[in-house]
Motif scaffolding. Structure first.
Motif, PDB file in Angstrom:
ATOM      1  N   LEU A 206      39.965  50.327  -6.033  1.00 10.99           N
ATOM      2  CA  LEU A 206      40.087  49.707  -7.349  1.00 10.99           C
ATOM      3  C   LEU A 206      39.006  50.205  -8.287  1.00 10.99           C
ATOM      4  N   ASN A 207      37.793  50.355  -7.777  1.00 16.01           N
ATOM      5  CA  ASN A 207      36.667  50.763  -8.615  1.00 16.01           C
ATOM      6  C   ASN A 207      36.789  52.193  -9.126  1.00 16.01           C
TER       7      ASN A 207
ATOM      8  N   TYR B 195      38.855  51.554 -12.305  1.00 19.53           N
ATOM      9  CA  TYR B 195      38.587  50.376 -13.136  1.00 19.53           C
ATOM     10  C   TYR B 195      37.755  50.716 -14.378  1.00 19.53           C
TER      11      TYR B 195
ATOM     12  N   THR C 274      45.233  42.854 -10.276  1.00 21.63           N
ATOM     13  CA  THR C 274      44.930  44.276 -10.085  1.00 21.63           C
ATOM     14  C   THR C 274      46.164  45.137 -10.340  1.00 21.63           C
TER      15      THR C 274
ATOM     16  N   GLY D  40      46.327  47.982 -13.238  1.00 23.97           N
ATOM     17  CA  GLY D  40      46.707  49.367 -12.969  1.00 23.97           C
ATOM     18  C   GLY D  40      47.863  49.828 -13.833  1.00 23.97           C
TER      19      GLY D  40
ATOM     20  N   SER E 154      41.998  43.001 -16.622  1.00 20.42           N
ATOM     21  CA  SER E 154      40.790  43.532 -15.988  1.00 20.42           C
ATOM     22  C   SER E 154      39.699  42.473 -15.919  1.00 20.42           C
TER      23      SER E 154
ATOM     24  N   VAL F  32      44.003  52.042  -8.863  1.00 16.89           N
ATOM     25  CA  VAL F  32      43.946  50.580  -8.915  1.00 16.89           C
ATOM     26  C   VAL F  32      45.115  49.981  -8.144  1.00 16.89           C
TER      27      VAL F  32
ATOM     28  N   THR G 292      45.545  47.640  -4.588  1.00 18.71           N
ATOM     29  CA  THR G 292      46.396  46.470  -4.401  1.00 18.71           C
ATOM     30  C   THR G 292      47.208  46.575  -3.116  1.00 18.71           C
TER      31      THR G 292
END
Length: 486
Positions: free
Chosen positions: A259-260, A263, A321, A325, A354, A417, A421
């Motif tokens: 995810l990071n 993000y 999330t 995305g 976000s 992202v 998930t």
């Protein structure tokens, strides 16, 4: 009489079996609200300040006559140091006291900025603003977040959303404030003032009540207490390195790391993409400001809705999330037609989603590792995810250089992202409608104790089995371990 007693035992045990977790009877406020205010202030003086240091960027380029890339390493070093030293902050809290650790971090954060005001070269700034202040920030954030979460159960996500909203609010307030300080006192005087402002984290840490540590490192013989193995075991216990061998924690950490990667991409490249799409500087800046405004709203609304407990937190996190995305991938698509309204609308939705996922990322951690190991779990999570956060922006810049626009950059960022998930969906019990019992630190010890007690009971009842019937004997033996295992 035996049947009535057994029925009574089963009735008393029923809430324990059907309860959501051990946290159902935990704390939920009181002095915790004071700590929420302390987290609000300290978070704004860490991440709000870090986001606003760009005001000094131009000043440093002109004064030191260095390239923009060399100046950029100042803030990058500070961010990397904050995440790298987060496990150290967690370990020191486990070994000593969170109050002392946070207050020490506040002193270091202010000291780094004060020393930076006397810098004569970039290396000086790397060591002061980057390393010293970054070390202080690493000792502040994780202990403060873990302390607040330990004081709340039902409202945990809401209070995190309220506290983290300070990041967006301080970003809006600090940028014009810092610019005014630079104009009035030059960059040296401004950094000196910011160092004094950062020292306000010290009283925030002083608000943490001293706590007795229920966590004790693994027992060792007095003769081997100074041995290397004992020292390594103690360090491992403080850092919670055993979490790296547990599948749920590894799965969740991998998901947050993925995810990071994507993000932070819009934070760095959305304004540049808007300019490339043909919009003016003012319009491009307003796109990011609009996303920041809904980011604040998303944190609070998500925290409030999550604490209603209509859905599991992990399910809400995956929903936000996924939406984040999708909206990241739609950001360049919405501007293809040249419609500014479409770009603003997508930015608003991206900012809300976000922001909504931010507090949930931290709130899910104690449900995976348990409250007792939450401090170390948060520290290791930030350490592991830090590399992904630093990787995402250069990767998106490389894709822009190759393709000539930011479409591929945002598409790849959004894909990472969504991949995070999908990784969350592989967590154990993910598709269950109720949260599983959080793991307990001394579960194995408790089982051993129950087994030992059960054997003692078997021995005691076997000695007078001639005085009892078979049914009575069976009831006594089978009833006891039920209380042990819940």
């Amino acid at each position: 009489m035996t049947d009535d007693k057994s029925h009574l035992d089963m009735t008393n045990n029923k809430p324990k079996v059907e309860g959501r977790s051990d946290e159902a009877e935990g704390p939920d406020g009181g002095w915790g609200w004071v700590l929420v205010g302390a987290l609000f202030v300290s978070t704004s003086l860490v991440f709000g300040l870090m986001r606003s240091l760009g005001v000094f960027f131009v000043e440093f380029v002109q004064y030191f006559e260095e390239s923009a890339q060399a100046i950029s390493w100042i803030s990058s070093t500070g961010l990397a140091a904050q995440q790298f030293f987060s496990p150290l902050g967690a370990a020191l809290c486990n070994a000593y006291d969170a109050r002392v650790v946070v207050m020490t971090g506040g002193i270091l954060a202010g000291l780094g900025l004060i020393l930076a005001s006397q810098a004569t070269c970039l290396v000086h700034l790397y060591l002061t603003m980057g390393l010293i202040s970054g070390l202080g920030w690493g000792l502040i954030f994780t202990p403060m977040v873990a302390t607040v979460m330990a004081n709340f159960t039902r409202r945990r996500t809401l209070v995190l959303g309220l506290a983290f909203s300070s990041i967006g609010l301080s970003s809006f307030a600090f940028n014009p404030l810092f610019q005014m300080l630079v104009e009035m006192y030059a960059w040296r005087g401004a950094l000196l003032i910011l160092g004094g402002l950062s020292l306000n984290i010290v009283p925030c840490g002083a608000l943490i009540l001293p706590q007795r540590h229920s966590k004790v490192p693994a027992k060792v013989d007095s003769e081997s207490r100074s041995s290397r193995a004992s020292l390594l075991n103690r360090i491992s216990s403080y850092l919670e390195l055993s979490l790296l061998l547990e599948r749920p924690y590894i799965t969740y950490t991998l998901a947050v790391t993925l995810l990071n990667v994507g993000y932070f991409v819009p934070y760095f490249h959305l304004v540049a993409h808007s300019r490339q799409a043909g919009f003016s500087e003012y319009q491009a800046a307003f796109v990011m400001s609009a996303a920041g405004a809904t980011d604040i709203l998303g944190r609070v609304v998500s925290g409030w809705f999550s604490d209603l407990r209509h859905f599991r937190l992990i399910h809400l996190l995956t929903m936000w999330t996924t939406l984040a995305g999708v909206f990241i991938m739609l950001l360049p698509v919405s501007s293809l037609s040249g419609s500014y309204i479409a770009l603003i609308g997508t930015s608003l939705l991206y900012g809300f989603s976000s922001g909504a996922l931010t507090s949930l990322v931290f709130a899910v951690v104690p449900m995976i590792v348990g409250v007792e190991r939450m401090m170390g779990g948060l520290g290791l999570l930030q350490l592991i995810e830090s590399g992904a956060g630093l990787l995402g922006t250069p990767m998106s810049g490389l894709l822009k250089d190759i393709t000539g626009n930011y479409i591929a950059s945002f598409m790849v960022a959004g894909s990472f992202v969504i991949l995070g998930t999908l990784t969350m969906a592989t967590l154990p019990h993910y598709f269950s409608c109720t949260d599983p019992m959080p793991p307990q630190r001394r579960l194995l010890d408790d089982k051993d104790g129950c087994l030992h007690s059960e054997l003692k009971l078997l021995n005691s009842v076997s000695s007078d089995k001639n005085h009892k019937g078979v049914n009575d004997l069976t009831d006594e033996v089978t009833k006891y371990p039920r209380d042990c295992v819940g």
